[in-house]
Scaffold this motif. Structure first.
Motif, PDB file in Angstrom:
ATOM      1  N   GLY A  95       9.347 109.423  35.563  1.00 45.60           N
ATOM      2  CA  GLY A  95       9.162 110.832  35.448  1.00 45.60           C
ATOM      3  C   GLY A  95      10.766 110.932  35.161  1.00 45.60           C
ATOM      4  O   GLY A  95      11.270 112.220  35.560  1.00 45.60           O
ATOM      5  N   ARG A 104       8.643 106.740  31.896  1.00 46.62           N
ATOM      6  CA  ARG A 104       7.315 107.866  31.777  1.00 46.62           C
ATOM      7  C   ARG A 104       6.786 107.817  33.756  1.00 46.62           C
ATOM      8  O   ARG A 104       6.820 108.162  33.628  1.00 46.62           O
ATOM      9  CB  ARG A 104       5.900 107.865  31.231  1.00 46.62           C
ATOM     10  CG  ARG A 104       6.044 108.598  29.905  1.00 46.62           C
ATOM     11  CD  ARG A 104       4.874 108.598  28.985  1.00 46.62           C
ATOM     12  NE  ARG A 104       4.527 107.198  28.244  1.00 46.62           N
ATOM     13  CZ  ARG A 104       5.151 106.411  27.217  1.00 46.62           C
ATOM     14  NH1 ARG A 104       6.091 106.628  26.207  1.00 46.62           N
ATOM     15  NH2 ARG A 104       4.175 105.299  27.443  1.00 46.62           N
ATOM     16  N   THR A 105       6.420 106.473  33.361  1.00 48.40           N
ATOM     17  CA  THR A 105       6.344 106.383  34.840  1.00 48.40           C
ATOM     18  C   THR A 105       7.922 106.536  36.207  1.00 48.40           C
ATOM     19  O   THR A 105       6.721 107.088  36.362  1.00 48.40           O
ATOM     20  CB  THR A 105       6.092 104.793  35.360  1.00 48.40           C
ATOM     21  OG1 THR A 105       4.948 104.467  34.249  1.00 48.40           O
ATOM     22  CG2 THR A 105       5.864 104.230  36.482  1.00 48.40           C
ATOM     23  N   THR A 128      13.820 110.301  31.460  1.00 45.31           N
ATOM     24  CA  THR A 128      14.083 109.913  30.216  1.00 45.31           C
ATOM     25  C   THR A 128      15.066 108.773  29.939  1.00 45.31           C
ATOM     26  O   THR A 128      15.000 108.138  30.260  1.00 45.31           O
ATOM     27  CB  THR A 128      14.956 111.026  29.394  1.00 45.31           C
ATOM     28  OG1 THR A 128      16.683 110.818  29.750  1.00 45.31           O
ATOM     29  CG2 THR A 128      14.540 111.964  29.493  1.00 45.31           C
ATOM     30  N   GLU A 181      10.173 102.513  28.037  1.00 44.51           N
ATOM     31  CA  GLU A 181       9.649 104.470  27.179  1.00 44.51           C
ATOM     32  C   GLU A 181       8.507 104.810  28.542  1.00 44.51           C
ATOM     33  O   GLU A 181       8.663 105.258  29.069  1.00 44.51           O
ATOM     34  CB  GLU A 181       9.259 104.165  25.754  1.00 44.51           C
ATOM     35  CG  GLU A 181      10.457 104.583  24.726  1.00 44.51           C
ATOM     36  CD  GLU A 181      10.078 105.479  24.169  1.00 44.51           C
ATOM     37  OE1 GLU A 181       8.784 106.120  23.518  1.00 44.51           O
ATOM     38  OE2 GLU A 181      10.395 104.599  22.595  1.00 44.51           O
TER      39      GLU A 181
END
Length: 186
Positions: A39, A36-37, A41, A32
């Motif tokens: 960008g 996020r890093t 899913t 996860e």
């Protein structure tokens, strides 16, 4: 940040995992936060890997490839051993930037993990082979060449460790000149 419509490759994920490893060892590799890093899913991750362990294996394989034998090709292509050693030392010293994270040094905290032990061992052996062969070409007998290679490599790792913890480290060009003077002496 990567646009959601941008397709990441398995290698993009492996490189992001390596960056996380440099910052915090194996524990820092989590799907996860990496998503996020990057960008994207988690679905992007599962398009390439079945599990975190598979990603770690791929990241370690990438590190071995880029920092082991394949990563040393440009140096082994240098015919003159003195120049080869100088280029190796200068490159390593310049790469040891103050407070810069290091995959190699971060992995040492996970050295009991067999995957890490194997990857670090492969990289160490590749680097020691190049250094030993270089010292042999410089005229040292086999045992002395191997010993000198180990001491030089230990100094290289030590400089990397100091750079991670010492924001006031001397300029890399000064350290490079010192390293060359020490490790090119008979």
């Amino acid at each position: 940040m990567v646009n959601e419509s941008t397709r990441l490759s398995a290698q993009d994920w492996a490189r992001a995992a390596l960056k996380a490893m440099a910052d915090g060892g194996l524990a820092a590799v989590a799907v996860e936060p990496l998503a996020r890093t990057l960008g994207v899913t988690k679905g992007s991750f599962y398009a390439h890997y079945r599990s975190r362990d598979e990603l770690i294996a791929a990241a370690l394989a990438e590190w071995v490839r880029s920092h082991g034998d394949d990563g040393l090709v440009e140096f082994t292509a240098i015919a003159d051993p003195a120049r080869r050693l100088r280029e190796l030392l200068v490159t390593v010293v310049h790469a040891a930037r103050p407070l810069a994270p290091s995959v190699h040094l971060s992995l040492l905290g996970d050295r009991n993990d067999p995957r890490v032990r194997d990857a670090v061992g492969q990289v160490n052996q590749a680097r020691l082979r190049v250094l030993t062969s270089t010292y042999r070409e410089l005229g040292l007998p086999p045992d002395r060449a191997a010993s000198r290679a180990r001491v030089a490599y230990a100094a290289i790792l030590g400089l990397s460790q100091l750079a991670q913890t010492d924001p006031a480290a001397p300029r890399s060009d000064v350290l490079a000149d010192e390293a060359v003077a020490v490790f090119l002496s008979p």
